[in-house]
Design a protein around this motif. Structure first.
Motif, PDB file in Angstrom:
ATOM      1  N   TRP A   1       0.853  -1.190   0.000  1.00  0.00           N
ATOM      2  CA  TRP A   1       0.000   0.000   0.000  1.00  0.00           C
ATOM      3  C   TRP A   1       0.887   1.237   0.000  1.00  0.00           C
ATOM      4  N   PHE A   2       0.535   2.162  -0.852  1.00  0.00           N
ATOM      5  CA  PHE A   2       1.126   3.486  -0.883  1.00  0.00           C
ATOM      6  C   PHE A   2      -0.005   4.491  -0.735  1.00  0.00           C
ATOM      7  N   ARG A   3       0.346   5.720  -0.430  1.00  0.00           N
ATOM      8  CA  ARG A   3      -0.679   6.754  -0.368  1.00  0.00           C
ATOM      9  C   ARG A   3      -0.114   8.054  -0.913  1.00  0.00           C
ATOM     10  N   GLN A   4      -1.021   8.882  -1.403  1.00  0.00           N
ATOM     11  CA  GLN A   4      -0.612  10.169  -1.948  1.00  0.00           C
ATOM     12  C   GLN A   4      -1.617  11.229  -1.544  1.00  0.00           C
ATOM     13  N   ALA A   5      -1.130  12.189  -0.781  1.00  0.00           N
ATOM     14  CA  ALA A   5      -1.945  13.329  -0.384  1.00  0.00           C
ATOM     15  C   ALA A   5      -1.797  14.432  -1.431  1.00  0.00           C
TER      16      ALA A   5
ATOM     17  N   GLU B   1       3.719   8.019  -0.998  1.00  0.00           N
ATOM     18  CA  GLU B   1       4.435   7.562   0.199  1.00  0.00           C
ATOM     19  C   GLU B   1       4.182   6.090   0.462  1.00  0.00           C
ATOM     20  N   PHE B   2       5.214   5.373   0.835  1.00  0.00           N
ATOM     21  CA  PHE B   2       5.094   3.958   1.194  1.00  0.00           C
ATOM     22  C   PHE B   2       4.372   3.821   2.527  1.00  0.00           C
ATOM     23  N   VAL B   3       3.380   2.918   2.565  1.00  0.00           N
ATOM     24  CA  VAL B   3       2.640   2.655   3.799  1.00  0.00           C
ATOM     25  C   VAL B   3       3.052   1.310   4.388  1.00  0.00           C
ATOM     26  N   GLY B   4       3.057   0.278   3.565  1.00  0.00           N
ATOM     27  CA  GLY B   4       3.430  -1.041   4.056  1.00  0.00           C
ATOM     28  C   GLY B   4       3.380  -2.059   2.936  1.00  0.00           C
ATOM     29  N   THR B   5       4.024  -3.198   3.182  1.00  0.00           N
ATOM     30  CA  THR B   5       4.028  -4.267   2.202  1.00  0.00           C
ATOM     31  C   THR B   5       3.971  -5.603   2.912  1.00  0.00           C
ATOM     32  N   ILE B   6       3.411  -6.598   2.238  1.00  0.00           N
ATOM     33  CA  ILE B   6       3.278  -7.924   2.826  1.00  0.00           C
ATOM     34  C   ILE B   6       3.671  -8.983   1.806  1.00  0.00           C
TER      35      ILE B   6
ATOM     36  N   GLY C   1       5.681   1.245   6.987  1.00  0.00           N
ATOM     37  CA  GLY C   1       6.328   2.541   6.896  1.00  0.00           C
ATOM     38  C   GLY C   1       6.273   3.303   8.210  1.00  0.00           C
ATOM     39  N   ASP C   2       7.181   4.234   8.370  1.00  0.00           N
ATOM     40  CA  ASP C   2       7.310   4.949   9.645  1.00  0.00           C
ATOM     41  C   ASP C   2       6.024   5.648  10.059  1.00  0.00           C
ATOM     42  N   SER C   3       5.312   6.231   9.081  1.00  0.00           N
ATOM     43  CA  SER C   3       4.106   6.982   9.414  1.00  0.00           C
ATOM     44  C   SER C   3       2.955   6.078   9.859  1.00  0.00           C
ATOM     45  N   ALA C   4       3.076   4.796   9.591  1.00  0.00           N
ATOM     46  CA  ALA C   4       1.987   3.872   9.885  1.00  0.00           C
ATOM     47  C   ALA C   4       2.298   2.928  11.044  1.00  0.00           C
TER      48      ALA C   4
ATOM     49  N   ARG D   1       7.789  -7.136  -6.673  1.00  0.00           N
ATOM     50  CA  ARG D   1       8.838  -7.967  -6.094  1.00  0.00           C
ATOM     51  C   ARG D   1       9.120  -7.645  -4.631  1.00  0.00           C
ATOM     52  N   GLY D   2       8.554  -6.541  -4.144  1.00  0.00           N
ATOM     53  CA  GLY D   2       8.778  -6.161  -2.759  1.00  0.00           C
ATOM     54  C   GLY D   2       9.744  -5.011  -2.639  1.00  0.00           C
ATOM     55  N   GLY D   3       9.668  -4.304  -1.536  1.00  0.00           N
ATOM     56  CA  GLY D   3      10.494  -3.126  -1.328  1.00  0.00           C
ATOM     57  C   GLY D   3       9.640  -1.979  -0.858  1.00  0.00           C
ATOM     58  N   THR D   4      10.278  -0.832  -0.694  1.00  0.00           N
ATOM     59  CA  THR D   4       9.563   0.319  -0.144  1.00  0.00           C
ATOM     60  C   THR D   4       9.452   1.477  -1.112  1.00  0.00           C
ATOM     61  N   THR D   5       9.817   1.259  -2.365  1.00  0.00           N
ATOM     62  CA  THR D   5       9.712   2.329  -3.344  1.00  0.00           C
ATOM     63  C   THR D   5       8.752   1.942  -4.467  1.00  0.00           C
ATOM     64  N   GLN D   6       8.242   2.939  -5.153  1.00  0.00           N
ATOM     65  CA  GLN D   6       7.281   2.671  -6.220  1.00  0.00           C
ATOM     66  C   GLN D   6       7.873   1.798  -7.320  1.00  0.00           C
TER      67      GLN D   6
END
Length: 121
Positions: free
Chosen positions: A36-40, A46-51, A61-64, A100-105
């Protein structure tokens, strides 16, 4: 080709909870992670989390951290994002992604259309 459909967004008061869902049309060997990513408005995505859909391991992600959790149901190709203690700054369009996983788009090949989450103060 993997198609992703998000649902569950909406309007919630600060301090409330919301669960987002993402359903994938299929699984491939190149998409072991769903994220999950989010964009305000006016901000970077912004990266939210991955599973990991096989092992269930997650990166948040840090904010979550401490407020959001990810879960999956492989029988339904479903990934959920449980969001608790929501804040107005969580307001954004939330996107589901597979890759494939990771924290970037760039780590994700497939994206959903997004679902709006609005947190009122």
């Amino acid at each position: 080709q993997v198609q992703l459909v998000e649902s569950g967004g909406g309007l919630v008061q600060a301090g409330g909870s919301l669960t987002l869902s993402c359903v994938a049309s299929t699984r491939t060997v190149t998409t072991p992670f769903m994220a999950w990513f989010r964009q305000a408005p006016g901000k970077e995505r912004e990266f939210v989390g991955t599973i990991n859909i096989w092992g269930g391991g997650t990166i948040i992600g840090d904010s979550a951290k401490g407020r959001f959790t990810l879960s999956r149901d492989n029988t339904k190709n479903w990934v959920g994002l449980q969001m608790n203690s929501l804040k107005p700054e969580d307001t954004a369009v939330y996107y589901c992604a597979a890759g494939r996983g990771g924290t970037t788009q760039n780590d994700y090949n497939y994206w959903g259309q997004g679902t709006q989450v609005t947190v009122s103060s």
